[in-house]
Design an enzyme around this catalytic site. Structure first.
Site, PDB file in Angstrom:
ATOM      1  CG  HIS A   1      40.217  35.906  43.311  1.00  0.00           C
ATOM      2  ND1 HIS A   1      40.008  34.569  43.559  1.00  0.00           N
ATOM      3  CD2 HIS A   1      41.334  36.251  44.008  1.00  0.00           C
ATOM      4  CE1 HIS A   1      40.955  34.117  44.370  1.00  0.00           C
ATOM      5  NE2 HIS A   1      41.770  35.112  44.651  1.00  0.00           N
TER       6      HIS A   1
ATOM      7  CG  HIS B   1      40.673  35.010  49.945  1.00  0.00           C
ATOM      8  ND1 HIS B   1      41.821  35.143  50.678  1.00  0.00           N
ATOM      9  CD2 HIS B   1      41.065  34.733  48.674  1.00  0.00           C
ATOM     10  CE1 HIS B   1      42.870  34.986  49.894  1.00  0.00           C
ATOM     11  NE2 HIS B   1      42.440  34.729  48.658  1.00  0.00           N
TER      12      HIS B   1
ATOM     13  CD  GLU C   1      41.826  31.079  49.223  1.00  0.00           C
ATOM     14  OE1 GLU C   1      41.182  31.453  48.222  1.00  0.00           O
ATOM     15  OE2 GLU C   1      43.052  31.280  49.353  1.00  0.00           O
TER      16      GLU C   1
END
Length: 362
Positions: free
Chosen positions: A122, A196, A326
């Site tokens: 991320h 998310h 996602e």
């Protein structure tokens, strides 16, 4: 007269949350280093609501109707900015970028130059989810929207190029939440952006075991224990990962080990909008259909959650108490030449669209 009275009560119940036209409201939510944080509320003509804060471009609430015509908050969230900034916040509702998900060993090579990142997941500790975004309200008669913008400067988290990113959240009168992503750069850079949000269609933080899930994917990405892809695509048939037909999330979850944390290669590879997944929660009757232009859908079931994490209204979280849907390009794409391209170059525009459509099954 009795029948007329009952019919009137039913009509009042159905229209309890309806409004004359879509609306946008704004309220203070806190402050970060002198920057004011606001919570914006989008409300459509049916009364459905989506709430967003400009910290992390975060979706804090989605209030959708159930079979009883009552609104329920169908995403996990917190009560305060302090909690969203705290270590227990696992990107709840946040925008994730500039490269979401994994990059092996936190490095990649682009045009002959190696780039080192602070993390392999991320984009590191100061990704899009930790930034304060500018927000512009976009009113309308059939839909309302928020346009969020952020400039990720050259070198931020180790990535090259000044990346201008625009995310637009749109709530329609058809109970659709549309997520539109746009980005441009002045140097070649990888870009993988997603959201998310942790869904729980029951409107609680209980386990999502009875939620029936269908995924339009015949293959998934092989990955190691750290969820790092090998580059191979495997068939879902005959595995606990097969959701090609409606199946309760809890049916095979124990066979996965710790729960679902998996990237699916969607059957649609056209780059055009198509159905990716359908989730149905039988107690509330809520249905969530996910449409996207992206080639990948990551399914995550809140495997790290536990009762020590306290969410909205004092509710504690539970392991397997949420379902992330996602949409994105494949993880570790900068290091996998066979995966779809994620390199954005000057003069090009990154574009991605996802729609979460809510309805009720009677």
């Amino acid at each position: 007269m009795k029948n007329l009275f009952l019919a009137t009560l039913l009509l009042i119940n159905i229209n309890l949350f309806a409004v004359d036209k879509p609306a946008i409201t704004k309220a203070p939510y806190g402050e970060i280093n002198g920057q004011q944080i606001y919570q914006y509320t989008l409300t459509n003509s049916n009364g459905m609501q989506v709430k967003v804060i400009n910290y992390g471009a975060t979706i804090t609430d989605i209030l959708a109707p159930g079979r009883d015509n009552k609104l329920g908050d169908v995403v996990l969230g917190f009560d305060s900015l302090k909690q969203y900034m705290g270590r227990n916040n696992a990107l709840l509702g946040a925008a994730v970028g500039r490269v979401a998900n994994r990059i092996a060993k936190g490095k990649f090579t682009l045009d002959g130059k190696e780039y080192l990142l602070p993390s392999n997941i991320h984009s590191g500790p100061r990704g899009f989810d930790k930034q304060v975004w500018a927000i512009e309200e976009i009113p309308g008669s059939k839909e309302v929207a928020l346009k969020l913008t952020y400039l990720s400067k050259d070198g931020e988290n180790g990535f090259p190029g000044n990346l201008n990113t625009i995310i637009t959240y749109t709530l329609t009168n058809n109970n659709e939440l549309k997520l539109s992503y746009r980005a441009t750069t002045d140097k070649a850079t990888p870009v993988v952006i997603t959201n998310h949000t942790y869904f729980n269609l029951s409107g609680t933080t209980g386990k999502v075991s009875n939620t029936q899930l269908t995924i339009i994917a015949d293959k998934y990405l092989e990955a190691d224990k750290d969820v790092m892809p090998s580059g191979k695509l495997l068939d879902v048939k005959g595995t606990p990962f097969d959701f090609t037909r409606p199946k309760e999330v809890g049916k095979d979850i124990a066979a996965t080990g710790n729960g679902y944390d998996l990237s699916y290669a969607l059957n649609n590879t056209s780059g055009k909008m198509a159905l990716a997944a359908t989730a149905y929660e039988p107690t509330s009757g809520r249905v969530l259909q996910t449409y996207t232009t992206e080639p990948c859908l990551v399914i995550y079931t809140g495997n790290h959650f536990n009762e020590r994490i306290i969410g909205r209204n004092g509710q504690h979280f539970n392991k397997w108490g949420a379902l992330c849907l996602e949409t994105m390009h494949f993880p570790d794409s900068p290091n996998q030449p066979t995966f779809p391209n994620v390199i954005l170059r000057p003069g090009e525009t990154f574009k991605s669209e996802t729609v979460y459509k809510f309805s009720v099954r009677k």
